[in-house]
Design a protein around this motif. Structure first.
Motif, short mmCIF file in Angstrom:
data_model
loop_
_atom_site.label_atom_id
_atom_site.label_comp_id
_atom_site.label_asym_id
_atom_site.label_seq_id
_atom_site.Cartn_x
_atom_site.Cartn_y
_atom_site.Cartn_z
N SER A 166 0.83 -1.21 0.00
CA SER A 166 0.00 0.00 0.00
C SER A 166 0.86 1.26 0.00
O SER A 166 0.48 2.29 -0.57
CB SER A 166 -0.99 0.01 1.17
OG SER A 166 -0.35 -0.28 2.38
N ILE A 170 -0.56 2.94 -3.14
CA ILE A 170 -1.51 3.99 -2.74
C ILE A 170 -0.78 5.33 -2.61
O ILE A 170 -1.11 6.30 -3.29
CB ILE A 170 -2.21 3.63 -1.40
CG1 ILE A 170 -2.86 2.24 -1.48
CG2 ILE A 170 -3.21 4.73 -1.02
CD1 ILE A 170 -3.98 2.08 -2.47
N ASN A 174 -0.30 8.05 -5.42
CA ASN A 174 -1.08 9.28 -5.26
C ASN A 174 -0.20 10.52 -5.49
O ASN A 174 -0.61 11.46 -6.18
CB ASN A 174 -1.70 9.32 -3.86
CG ASN A 174 -2.55 10.55 -3.68
OD1 ASN A 174 -3.44 10.82 -4.49
ND2 ASN A 174 -2.28 11.32 -2.64
N ILE A 240 -7.02 8.99 -1.88
CA ILE A 240 -6.50 7.76 -1.25
C ILE A 240 -7.58 6.68 -1.28
O ILE A 240 -7.32 5.51 -1.59
CB ILE A 240 -6.05 8.04 0.22
CG1 ILE A 240 -4.91 9.08 0.25
CG2 ILE A 240 -5.66 6.75 0.94
CD1 ILE A 240 -3.60 8.60 -0.30
N TYR A 244 -7.42 2.97 -3.08
CA TYR A 244 -7.69 1.71 -2.34
C TYR A 244 -8.79 0.90 -3.01
O TYR A 244 -8.69 -0.32 -3.14
CB TYR A 244 -8.09 2.02 -0.88
CG TYR A 244 -6.94 1.86 0.10
CD1 TYR A 244 -6.32 0.63 0.30
CD2 TYR A 244 -6.49 2.95 0.84
CE1 TYR A 244 -5.28 0.49 1.21
CE2 TYR A 244 -5.45 2.81 1.76
CZ TYR A 244 -4.85 1.57 1.93
OH TYR A 244 -3.81 1.43 2.82
#
Ligand SMILES: Nc1ncnc2c1ncn2[C@@H]1O[C@H](COP(=O)(O)OP(=O)(O)O)[C@@H](O)[C@H]1O
Ligand SMILES: Cc1cn([C@H]2C[C@H](O)[C@@H](COP(=O)(O)O)O2)c(=O)[nH]c1=O
Length: 288
Positions: A166, A170, A174, A240, A244
């Protein structure tokens, strides 16, 4: 405990043949990794896509082995579970809840390291100027996450807050997609990440996704009042959240390294604890 002893134990208890137990072990999402201390055989959790259809019988063996041999030193079996979710979705609270259970070891996200590295605060720097400090923070996050993944665990089940996956899929993603990370920084981090994936075994057996609305996280983030995060707008949490969802729900962005258990997490704490109890078995089994 040696592998023959485990086979013998289940053969006697279930009144099934030793070959049947061995077949169940072979088909399981764990593999014999190495001989542990004192000649014990260590089975390290290692979920593999091609073995999703693990037999029910083995799963029973797996779960009850944890119960029957709870105090085995340097336990012979290990399941690694990652708790994923947006900022302030309730991951730490979830970890604290399960941390009260014996045989479950919890590893909190090393935020304290990201806030204090030899007197520097890379987390604060990143929020102040992501284009300048994003690479710095994410390099350190990647290192500290990897360190947690490869730490030798003594409990049968480990719950870890987030993961190296992650951090990359993520948070790095991002920064890059929102134009706050230069392409060259993204390329360097990606090279590092890909090298780690090729050369280091990063086992994850189950991902528990605490699914919240960005609005809920925004309210909890304000309530938690972590100093560095006071600059975070709702739009950041929405981005975010979308990353996900694309990764773990739609599964359209990046490879998902383990089965995903989704737990709706907009509820109050008491309701969340009830849900954790309902899912305790699935979580201990390390699969859906
Ligand atoms: N189910 C919940 N309902 C309301 N507040 C919650 C809930 N779970 C956690 N909180 C609070 O929200 C804040 C963030 O929770 P935390 O567990 O630290 O989230 P995370 O670790 O995902 O960032 C904390 O102040 C915590 O006490
Ligand atoms: C993994 C990761 C985290 N962060 C930031 C996001 C938050 O401000 C904190 C983590 O806190 P949480 O309450 O546990 O979500 O760290 C980041 O910027 N980059 C990352 O890779």
């Amino acid at each position: 405990m040696s592998l023959p002893s485990i086979v013998g134990f289940w053969t006697n208890l279930l009144q099934i043949s030793a070959p049947a137990v061995r077949v169940a072990l072979r088909r399981a999402p764990v593999r014999v990794e190495s001989a542990g201390p004192c000649g014990q055989t260590r089975l390290l959790g290692s979920w593999m896509q091609k073995q999703q259809s693990t037999s029910r019988q083995f799963r029973l063996i797996l779960v009850y082995t944890v119960g029957v041999f709870p105090n085995q030193e340097a336990c012979f079996m290990h399941l690694g579970i990652c708790i994923e979710g947006n900022i302030a979705s309730g991951k730490t609270t979830c970890l604290e809840y399960f941390g009260k259970t014996s045989n479950i070891e919890v590893i909190a996200e090393p935020v304290h390291k990201w806030r204090n590295l030899k007197g520097h605060n890379p987390l604060a720097l990143m929020y102040q100027d992501p284009a300048r400090w994003g690479l710095t923070l994410q390099t350190y996050v990647q290192l500290t996450m990897l360190d947690q993944h490869v730490t030798t665990m003594t409990s049968p089940v480990t719950l870890m807050e987030r993961s190296i996956y992650s951090a990359k899929y993520i948070f790095v993603e991002n920064l890059y997609r929102s134009g706050k990370m230069p392409e060259v920084d993204y390329a360097v981090l990606s090279e590092w990440f890909d090298w780690i994936m090729r050369n280091i075994h990063v086992p994850v057996d189950l991902i528990v996704y605490l699914q919240t609305s960005p609005q809920t996280c925004y309210e909890r983030l304000i309530e938690r009042c972590r100093e560095e995060e006071q600059v975070i707008p709702l739009e950041y949490l929405e981005m975010i959240h979308q990353l996900y969802e694309d990764w773990l729900i739609h599964q359209t962005s990046f490879k998902v390294p383990a089965p995903v258990l989704v737990i709706p997490a907009d509820h109050d704490v008491q309701k969340m604890f009830c849900q954790y109890e309902e899912h305790r078995g699935k979580i201990l089994m390390g699969s859906k």
